[in-house]
Design an enzyme around this catalytic site. Structure first.
Site, PDB file in Angstrom:
ATOM      1  N   GLY A  33     -22.619   3.119 -26.444  1.00  0.00           N
ATOM      2  CA  GLY A  33     -21.529   2.155 -26.581  1.00  0.00           C
ATOM      3  C   GLY A  33     -20.418   2.694 -27.459  1.00  0.00           C
ATOM      4  O   GLY A  33     -20.479   3.828 -27.951  1.00  0.00           O
ATOM      5  N   ASP A  88     -34.874  -0.780 -22.421  1.00  0.00           N
ATOM      6  CA  ASP A  88     -34.479  -2.180 -22.266  1.00  0.00           C
ATOM      7  C   ASP A  88     -35.064  -2.966 -23.432  1.00  0.00           C
ATOM      8  O   ASP A  88     -36.228  -3.355 -23.415  1.00  0.00           O
ATOM      9  CB  ASP A  88     -34.992  -2.727 -20.929  1.00  0.00           C
ATOM     10  CG  ASP A  88     -34.647  -4.201 -20.731  1.00  0.00           C
ATOM     11  OD1 ASP A  88     -33.894  -4.758 -21.564  1.00  0.00           O
ATOM     12  OD2 ASP A  88     -35.134  -4.799 -19.746  1.00  0.00           O
ATOM     13  N   ALA A 107     -25.577  -4.869 -28.056  1.00  0.00           N
ATOM     14  CA  ALA A 107     -25.119  -6.258 -28.210  1.00  0.00           C
ATOM     15  C   ALA A 107     -24.361  -6.705 -26.974  1.00  0.00           C
ATOM     16  O   ALA A 107     -23.770  -5.890 -26.253  1.00  0.00           O
ATOM     17  CB  ALA A 107     -24.210  -6.388 -29.433  1.00  0.00           C
ATOM     18  N   THR A 129     -21.617  -9.700 -37.087  1.00  0.00           N
ATOM     19  CA  THR A 129     -20.187  -9.944 -36.890  1.00  0.00           C
ATOM     20  C   THR A 129     -19.599 -10.988 -37.835  1.00  0.00           C
ATOM     21  O   THR A 129     -20.321 -11.855 -38.340  1.00  0.00           O
ATOM     22  CB  THR A 129     -19.954 -10.415 -35.437  1.00  0.00           C
ATOM     23  OG1 THR A 129     -18.594 -10.794 -35.238  1.00  0.00           O
ATOM     24  CG2 THR A 129     -20.824 -11.630 -35.121  1.00  0.00           C
ATOM     25  N   TYR A 153     -21.071 -16.671 -28.711  1.00  0.00           N
ATOM     26  CA  TYR A 153     -21.244 -15.308 -29.208  1.00  0.00           C
ATOM     27  C   TYR A 153     -21.631 -15.317 -30.678  1.00  0.00           C
ATOM     28  O   TYR A 153     -22.610 -14.685 -31.089  1.00  0.00           O
ATOM     29  CB  TYR A 153     -19.951 -14.510 -29.009  1.00  0.00           C
ATOM     30  CG  TYR A 153     -19.935 -13.194 -29.755  1.00  0.00           C
ATOM     31  CD1 TYR A 153     -20.722 -12.127 -29.333  1.00  0.00           C
ATOM     32  CD2 TYR A 153     -19.146 -13.022 -30.895  1.00  0.00           C
ATOM     33  CE1 TYR A 153     -20.721 -10.925 -30.023  1.00  0.00           C
ATOM     34  CE2 TYR A 153     -19.139 -11.828 -31.582  1.00  0.00           C
ATOM     35  CZ  TYR A 153     -19.928 -10.779 -31.151  1.00  0.00           C
ATOM     36  OH  TYR A 153     -19.927  -9.596 -31.849  1.00  0.00           O
TER      37      TYR A 153
END
Length: 304
Positions: free
Chosen positions: A10, A36, A60, A101, A125
């Site tokens: 990512g 996974d 994420a 976050t 989220y």
């Protein structure tokens, strides 16, 4: 030290892995193709085969607006998969580093948020990430939770690339939200900041660019550096939502994990905190300095 990095391919992972390798760590990259993390048995077998001393979870579901439409996917990756990793970190004795976050906060605080401040997420989220944090605290023994904000990097999509692309047209009317405040964070800076946590007690910390700005002023600074001159217009969140023919999603309900909110065919835009500035737990450079370095590096890659 052997480190398993999930979400290694990512945006953050592609910058963090080299930083950790430069620090002398042996990095095993976990990606969607080979691991996974939503499957407990598969993850257990993978971890017991690798036997890392540290697990860094970067995987994420990050589509903030998309989470309102498909909440099950958001909770599966941001909560249940994190729970799997937390349980397995305890089982194997590995240290777990989990990235969270600023969106776990509601944005009503006038001063920067401390790690000890109570979360109150406004979106699916944010709620899914908060539950992920709680899963780490409940199930892991050795862990660091690192909250960050407004992340951007060389790889993948980000706000800077979008603005530069749209800003090429000087006659274009470009509306950018001016009433949401936060701290842009360069992926490389976040990776270096995470390394600084390793000398601290286990717990929850904040790592983001130093200083604060709005999305509008962030865009303005990008255009100043790049010498671009679009017709940049500051708008309030409500005005932006209306201009998109959308509606703001409600705060997550008790059954949000299974029942998506219906807006009767209209586009849903997730609620975002008005101010999500984080009080840094480690020294970080100012977001404007990091932005200049990022843009210079991006240009050097184009030249090559």
């Amino acid at each position: 030290m052997k480190v398993l990095v999930t979400g290694a391919n990512g945006m953050l992972g592609q910058d963090l892995c080299p930083v950790f390798e430069d620090a002398g760590m042996f990095v095993v990259q976990g990606t969607r193709e080979n691991l996974d993390i939503t499957n407990f048995t598969e993850t257990e077998n993978f971890i017991k085969n690798v036997m890392p001393q540290m697990i860094v979870n970067l995987a994420a579901y990050t589509n903030v607006d998309g989470a309102e439409i498909e909440p099950e996917k958001a909770y599966e990756v941001n909560f249940r998969a994190v729970e799997n990793l937390a349980k397995l970190s305890k089982q194997t004795g590995a240290l777990l580093i989990h990235i969270s976050t600023d969106y776990v906060f509601d944005g009503t605080k006038e001063t920067p948020y401390l790690p000890s401040d109570a979360p109150n997420p406004e979106s699916i989220y944010g709620h899914s990430k908060f539950l992920g944090e709680e899963a780490v605290r409940k199930n892991a023994e050795k862990y660091y939770i690192a909250r960050t904000s407004w992340l951007y990097g060389i790889n993948g999509k980000n706000f800077i690339k979008t603005m530069i692309n749209l800003g090429q047209d000087k006659d274009r009317e470009l509306k950018v939200v001016c009433d949401q405040k936060g701290s842009p964070t360069y992926t490389v800076d976040l990776a270096l900041g995470i390394l600084k946590l390793l000398n601290k007690p286990y717990g929850t910390y904040h790592i983001s660019g130093e200083g604060e700005t709005t999305w509008y002023n962030f865009a303005k600074e990008i255009f100043n550096i790049e010498n671009l001159h679009p017709n940049l217009i500051p708008v309030l969140t409500e005005e932006y939502v209306a201009s998109q023919g959308a509606v703001l999603a409600p705060k997550p309900a008790a059954d949000a994990q299974k029942t998506p909110y219906s807006a009767e065919g209209k586009k849903l835009i997730a609620r975002r905190p008005k101010s999500s500035v984080l009080q840094n737990s480690v020294p970080m450079r100012h977001w404007m300095e990091a932005l200049k370095d990022y843009l210079n590096y991006a240009k050097s890659l184009e030249i090559q």
